[in-house]
Design a protein around this motif. Structure first.
Motif, PDB file in Angstrom:
ATOM      1  N   HIS A 187      -3.617  21.760  -7.609  1.00 23.62           N
ATOM      2  CA  HIS A 187      -4.713  21.637  -6.241  1.00 23.62           C
ATOM      3  C   HIS A 187      -4.158  20.355  -5.792  1.00 23.62           C
ATOM      4  N   GLU A 197      -3.511  25.341  -2.205  1.00 20.29           N
ATOM      5  CA  GLU A 197      -3.336  24.998  -3.497  1.00 20.29           C
ATOM      6  C   GLU A 197      -1.725  25.565  -3.237  1.00 20.29           C
ATOM      7  N   ASP A 229     -11.975  25.289  -4.059  1.00 17.73           N
ATOM      8  CA  ASP A 229     -10.999  26.887  -3.917  1.00 17.73           C
ATOM      9  C   ASP A 229     -11.097  27.349  -3.033  1.00 17.73           C
ATOM     10  N   ARG A 279     -10.099  34.747 -11.185  1.00 18.07           N
ATOM     11  CA  ARG A 279      -9.527  33.479 -10.666  1.00 18.07           C
ATOM     12  C   ARG A 279      -8.107  33.533 -11.725  1.00 18.07           C
TER      13      ARG A 279
END
Length: 347
Positions: A99, A84, A162, A222
């Motif tokens: 991303h 990221e 992620d 998050r």
């Protein structure tokens, strides 16, 4: 050149209810948000994120170029490795969040709805004489979300995985360690698929709306760009150094602020995870004021969700000096809503 994305064709599915705000082009739910959340946590469901923008960067200089512009160490990014990255303002405020995953020939950037045009325009201005070609491919490629943390296997569609809340090798954690963090079980990936084959890639898997995916995201504390960020947000305030900032890479725009705040002290604001009083008929809304002692405004809500097990929950950005043990209130259109904080270790 950038393209404007239409509403998702999956909104034509039975029971689909469109979302709102930046998520209005995809489904909020398909008739049963609680069941959809269970499908998601069990690894069965898939979320339509086809409103997200997709940018590709090709050319032999692509990784070193992106490395020089962003907060992340990208020059040695391996094929199929996810990370990221951010682009900051000269004063260190978050402007773009990407991303990033590379397939050995192309770097793929997935970004929030509506942010492709300004990001691509800025990247175009920074090309100079380097061998890079950034391109908006949102009309050709779409994103699907899954509650999984596994990279793509050989022959599968490329996926960004992620890492939240697990810190990188050279970064900083402002809140709780990942083993104690409320998001320690968070699993998420974004799969890039041909837009023309969106329905085929979903197959017979249960469709899940953003009601359910946002509930899981908020419960994991998050952060999401355009939600937990405003024009003055720096990464430290929402504990985003842990996954999006490499502290020992070369110069990039805004690095001075990142280093100064990290070395000299904590930022003035922090992220808070709130458990809301659910006795009312409606939830507070994003932007509602967060108060201390029913009168002093100390922040505002940034994300609001209804979790199948936890009930109504929210993320807020508040003044750092507010103790995490203190009860808060949210001034909503329906009156003052009591809110208890879930400790994140950020106070």
């Amino acid at each position: 050149m950038t393209v404007a994305l239409d509403r998702s064709p999956l909104l034509a599915r039975p029971g689909a209810v469109a979302g709102s705000g930046v998520d209005d082009a995809v489904a909020w739910h398909y008739g049963d948000p609680g069941r959809e959340q269970r499908y998601l946590t069990e690894g069965l469901g898939v979320v339509d994120l086809s409103h997200r923008g997709v940018i590709t960067v090709t050319g032999p200089d692509r990784l070193t170029w992106l490395h020089s512009l962003t907060t992340q160490h990208l020059s040695a990014l391996a094929p199929n490795e996810s990370t990221e990255a951010m682009i900051l303002s000269p004063n260190g405020h978050i402007e773009h969040v990407m991303h990033v995953v590379d397939d050995a020939t192309t770097t793929w950037l997935s970004v929030e709805p509506g942010t492709v045009a300004p990001l691509l325009a800025w990247l175009e201005r920074m090309r100079f004489l380097l061998r890079v070609e950034p391109r908006d491919v949102s009309a050709e490629w779409a994103v699907l979300g899954e509650a999984r943390s596994t990279p793509s296997a050989a022959g599968e569609d490329l996926a960004w995985v992620d890492s939240w809340p697990h810190a990188g090798a050279v970064t900083a954690v402002y809140g709780l360690d990942s083993t104690a963090h409320v998001g320690r079980d968070w699993a998420w990936r974004e799969v890039v698929v041909p837009r023309a084959e969106l329905a085929a890639r979903i197959g017979d898997r249960p469709l899940v709306g953003t009601w359910a995916s946002e509930a899981l995201r908020v419960a994991a504390a998050r952060p999401r760009h355009l939600f937990e960020t405003d024009h003055r947000t720096i990464p430290h305030e929402i504990d985003w150094l842990r996954t999006a900032v490499h502290l020992e890479k070369g110069c990039y725009r805004g690095q001075e602020t990142v280093a100064r705040v990290h070395n000299l002290g904590r930022p003035p604001r922090r992220l808070a995870l709130l458990h809301l009083d659910g006795s009312g008929h409606t939830l507070p809304a994003r932007g509602d004021a967060v108060q201390l002692d029913d009168r002093t405004v100390v922040g505002q809500l940034t994300s609001v969700a209804r979790h199948a097990e936890l009930g109504p929950i929210a993320l807020a950005v508040v003044k750092r000096k507010i103790d995490e043990e203190r009860g808060l209130g949210v001034l909503s259109a329906g009156g003052l809503v009591a809110a208890a904080q879930e400790p994140l270790g950020l106070a």
